[in-house]
Motif scaffolding. Sequence first.
Motif, PDB file in Angstrom:
ATOM      1  N   PHE A 223       5.748   1.837  11.918  1.00  0.00           N
ATOM      2  CA  PHE A 223       4.703   0.964  12.089  1.00  0.00           C
ATOM      3  C   PHE A 223       4.203   0.407  10.662  1.00  0.00           C
ATOM      4  CE2 PHE A 223       0.190  -0.068  12.234  1.00  0.00           C
ATOM      5  CZ  PHE A 223       0.207  -0.940  13.091  1.00  0.00           C
ATOM      6  N   PHE A 224       3.877   1.370   9.749  1.00  0.00           N
ATOM      7  CA  PHE A 224       3.205   1.047   8.438  1.00  0.00           C
ATOM      8  C   PHE A 224       4.194   0.490   7.539  1.00  0.00           C
ATOM      9  CE2 PHE A 224       0.195   4.095   9.760  1.00  0.00           C
ATOM     10  CZ  PHE A 224      -1.112   3.135   9.677  1.00  0.00           C
TER      11      PHE A 224
ATOM     12  N   ALA B 189       3.874  -1.422   3.873  1.00  0.00           N
ATOM     13  CA  ALA B 189       3.569  -0.327   3.163  1.00  0.00           C
ATOM     14  C   ALA B 189       4.560   0.743   2.660  1.00  0.00           C
ATOM     15  CB  ALA B 189       2.539   0.590   3.928  1.00  0.00           C
ATOM     16  N   VAL B 190       4.393   1.342   1.642  1.00  0.00           N
ATOM     17  CA  VAL B 190       5.430   2.284   1.104  1.00  0.00           C
ATOM     18  C   VAL B 190       4.860   3.760   1.578  1.00  0.00           C
ATOM     19  CG1 VAL B 190       6.652   3.347  -0.954  1.00  0.00           C
ATOM     20  CG2 VAL B 190       5.741   0.953  -0.964  1.00  0.00           C
TER      21      VAL B 190
ATOM     22  N   THR C 242       0.920  -1.113   0.033  1.00  0.00           N
ATOM     23  CA  THR C 242      -0.027   0.023   0.045  1.00  0.00           C
ATOM     24  C   THR C 242       0.938   1.291   0.034  1.00  0.00           C
ATOM     25  OG1 THR C 242      -1.663  -1.259   1.314  1.00  0.00           O
ATOM     26  CG2 THR C 242      -1.720   1.280   1.243  1.00  0.00           C
ATOM     27  N   GLN C 243       0.576   2.397  -0.656  1.00  0.00           N
ATOM     28  CA  GLN C 243       1.231   3.398  -0.673  1.00  0.00           C
ATOM     29  C   GLN C 243       0.598   4.464   0.101  1.00  0.00           C
ATOM     30  OE1 GLN C 243       3.115   4.585  -4.517  1.00  0.00           O
ATOM     31  NE2 GLN C 243       2.347   3.027  -5.321  1.00  0.00           N
ATOM     32  N   LEU C 244       1.210   5.185   1.127  1.00  0.00           N
ATOM     33  CA  LEU C 244       0.660   6.157   1.963  1.00  0.00           C
ATOM     34  C   LEU C 244       1.211   7.383   1.986  1.00  0.00           C
ATOM     35  CD1 LEU C 244       0.212   3.686   5.440  1.00  0.00           C
ATOM     36  CD2 LEU C 244      -1.608   4.223   3.468  1.00  0.00           C
TER      37      LEU C 244
ATOM     38  N   ASP D 269      -2.838   5.367  -1.862  1.00  0.00           N
ATOM     39  CA  ASP D 269      -4.035   4.526  -1.535  1.00  0.00           C
ATOM     40  C   ASP D 269      -4.621   5.268  -0.280  1.00  0.00           C
ATOM     41  OD1 ASP D 269      -3.992   2.027  -3.124  1.00  0.00           O
ATOM     42  OD2 ASP D 269      -1.876   2.113  -1.945  1.00  0.00           O
ATOM     43  N   LEU D 270      -4.016   6.155   0.438  1.00  0.00           N
ATOM     44  CA  LEU D 270      -4.465   6.909   1.344  1.00  0.00           C
ATOM     45  C   LEU D 270      -3.659   7.857   1.899  1.00  0.00           C
ATOM     46  CD1 LEU D 270      -6.879   5.930   4.282  1.00  0.00           C
ATOM     47  CD2 LEU D 270      -4.728   6.581   5.058  1.00  0.00           C
ATOM     48  N   ILE D 271      -4.349   8.960   2.572  1.00  0.00           N
ATOM     49  CA  ILE D 271      -3.575  10.121   2.947  1.00  0.00           C
ATOM     50  C   ILE D 271      -3.795  10.446   4.603  1.00  0.00           C
ATOM     51  CG2 ILE D 271      -2.888  12.529   3.234  1.00  0.00           C
ATOM     52  CD1 ILE D 271      -3.988  12.434   0.063  1.00  0.00           C
TER      53      ILE D 271
END
Length: 228
Positions: free
Chosen positions: A22-23, A28-29, A4-6, A49-51
């Motif tokens: 943590f992520f 996650a990236v 996932t890209q955050l 994918d999310l901010i």
Amino acid sequence: MALTQLLIVEDNPDVAGILADFFESQGAVVDFATNGELGYKLALEGSFDLIILDLMLPKMDGLTVAKQLRHMGCNTPVLMLTALDDKQDLLKGFASGADDYLAKPFDLDVLNARVTALINRHHGKVARGVLKFGSLELDIAKHEVYRSGKKLALTPTCYQILHHLMHKAPNIVKREELIEALWSDTPPSNDILRSHMYQLRNQLDKPFDSPILTTVPKIGFKLELTSN
């Protein structure tokens, strides 16, 4: 969490470091911004994918960032973080375009559950429903596209290109990404993609007052709303 890209927009280095550790441990990236202006810029230019957006930020506060992103057609889920736990702040956060809201200090497992739920919900909507960007509307179930209420006559390939661009809008989609999405292991020449983009532009832009399809030289394409 699957790959996932955050984007984390947080000016407190300790909080940003905790979130990163943590992520990233979840696979996650993660990209970062330490102020609202940079966060806004990255959110429009990148593909996330999310901010995760802090409310109190230098240069541009979180409410303004969220509001401006929605104004520009960015539909990336936004989870807002704040040290304030007040009903009015919560309402302001949702009114600005945030999808969820979490007060500091927060439990990382709760944050992770919220993030996962937002991403899954967003991907589910994209898979089943209607994509919208400005006056542009793509009905996935019916395979129909409208701009300003007018139905566009798109070839299947042009439809797939537009679907991909709308899913990523307003971010840039690289030429290579489009070719991979459309033709997988049997990519055609660049001239074929250029021909499809010409056909798409004829339907999407030429009958209307302002263009929405933008070519980014040597990189790819994006959908862009004209600021008045």
